[in-house]
Scaffold this active site. Structure first.
Site, PDB file in Angstrom:
ATOM      1  CE  LYS A 266      -3.627  -2.555   2.100  1.00  0.00           C
ATOM      2  NZ  LYS A 266      -4.104  -3.206   3.299  1.00  0.00           N
TER       3      LYS A 266
ATOM      4  CD  GLN B 224      -3.286  -4.644   6.369  1.00  0.00           C
ATOM      5  OE1 GLN B 224      -3.190  -3.630   5.717  1.00  0.00           O
ATOM      6  NE2 GLN B 224      -3.711  -5.786   5.844  1.00  0.00           N
TER       7      GLN B 224
ATOM      8  CG  ASP C 115     -10.066  -1.645   4.088  1.00  0.00           C
ATOM      9  OD1 ASP C 115      -9.655  -1.696   2.911  1.00  0.00           O
ATOM     10  OD2 ASP C 115      -9.404  -2.037   5.069  1.00  0.00           O
TER      11      ASP C 115
END
Ligand code: NAP
Length: 279
Positions: free
Chosen positions: A48, A92, A115
């Site tokens: 990322k 994460q 997300d």
């Protein structure tokens, strides 16, 4: 059989995104939060960061120790929620078990939830309203569209019902008028469904799960799985045996994977736009 080339599609999509970014006065900001020390998470965060740097995003990495309390983590999230300079926040996964991941994820401002995992964004997806969509699910739809694979009216089977992949991709396909069957570990006779499917999306995390005998001739196969077998990355399909029976298939690596990080960066751009529209 035609290979669905995720790397090539991502490259083209990135060029389009870069073009859109040139029109912005300042580049988007993304915060990635990691709790603990999961080795796979570190690899995903590096990927990322690399793409964020290529796009000249401001990438903020916040690492917290394994034993951070839920209260402390929620406080940190609220700092980023309230910072007007921050466009995207992502946590994460997985996070340590003592933290309630549903609660932690839902603490993120839905306008910054890049997300697409908050209840608000999941609900907006079910209602077919604009919102931020989970990256892998969106990447799969972009791949199907890129290759002009018809979705409307198609019989689609999704194996795996995670909030990250299976459920959102089933919703996206439903919104695009496919007839969708969503299967999981308690499903009986999976082959009964897959043998009749025009599109099979497999996201179970079991190497070689989907075999040639389970699909019909010329089906489209999307393999989401990432499994390590003897130091080699393999998907959830028996790729070598199945590839000549289908019309399209995603390889692992090089299929769905490359799209996921691109979609995250695109979501950061979209989140920035959503936030500007609110002001
Ligand atoms: P997950 O949360 O572990 O979910 C797995 C799903 O598979 C669950 O719904 C489970 O059913 C179902 N399942 C397990 N065994 C099954 C069986 N024998 N028959 C039918 N269904 C079964 O996994 P995930 O996060 O969705 O990820 C799935 C795979 O995709 C993993 O290999 C992961 O590494 C990979 N992945 C790849 C990307 C990418 O960018 N390419 C992104 C995310 C994930 P229950 O609900 O009944 O337990």
């Amino acid at each position: 059989m035609k290979l669905i080339d995720g790397r090539m599609v991502r490259k083209e999509k990135l060029e389009e995104l870069k073009e859109k970014l040139t029109k912005l006065q300042n580049k988007p900001n993304l915060v990635v939060i990691e709790v603990g020390n999961d080795e796979a998470s570190k690899v995903y965060i590096k990927q990322k960061e690399k793409l964020a740097q290529e796009l000249e995003y401001n990438f903020i990495y916040k690492h917290f120790r394994e034993d951070i309390t839920e209260e402390e983590l929620l406080k940190e999230i609220s700092i980023w929620n309230n910072d007007p300079l921050i466009n995207g926040i992502m946590i994460q996964l997985p996070i340590p078990k003592h933290l309630n991941s549903t609660k932690v994820i839902n603490a993120i401002n839905p306008l910054k939830d890049v997300d697409g995992l908050t209840s608000i964004n999941a609900g907006r997806l079910i209602q077919n309203m604009p919102g931020l969509i989970p990256c892998t699910a969106k990447g799969i739809i972009d791949l199907l569209d890129y290759y002009h694979i018809p979705i409307e009216g198609a019989d689609a089977v999704v194996i795996g019902r995670s909030l990250l992949v299976g459920k959102p991709v089933a919703n996206l396909l439903t919104n695009r008028n496919a007839s969708v069957t969503l299967l999981h570990s308690k499903s009986q006779n999976i082959s009964y469904y897959t043998k009749n499917a025009d599109i099979v999306i497999v996201a179970v995390g079991i190497p070689y799960f989907l075999t040639k005998e389970m699909i019909k001739e010329n089906a489209v196969i999307i393999d989401v799985g990432i499994n390590r077998v003897k130091d080699k990355l393999v998907g959830d399909t028996d790729f070598e045996n199945l590839k000549d029976s289908c019309s399209y298939i995603t390889p692992v690596p090089g299929g769905v994977g490359p799209m996921t990080v691109y979609e995250l960066m695109n979501n950061v751009y979209l989140a920035r736009k959503l936030q500007k529209n609110r002001n």
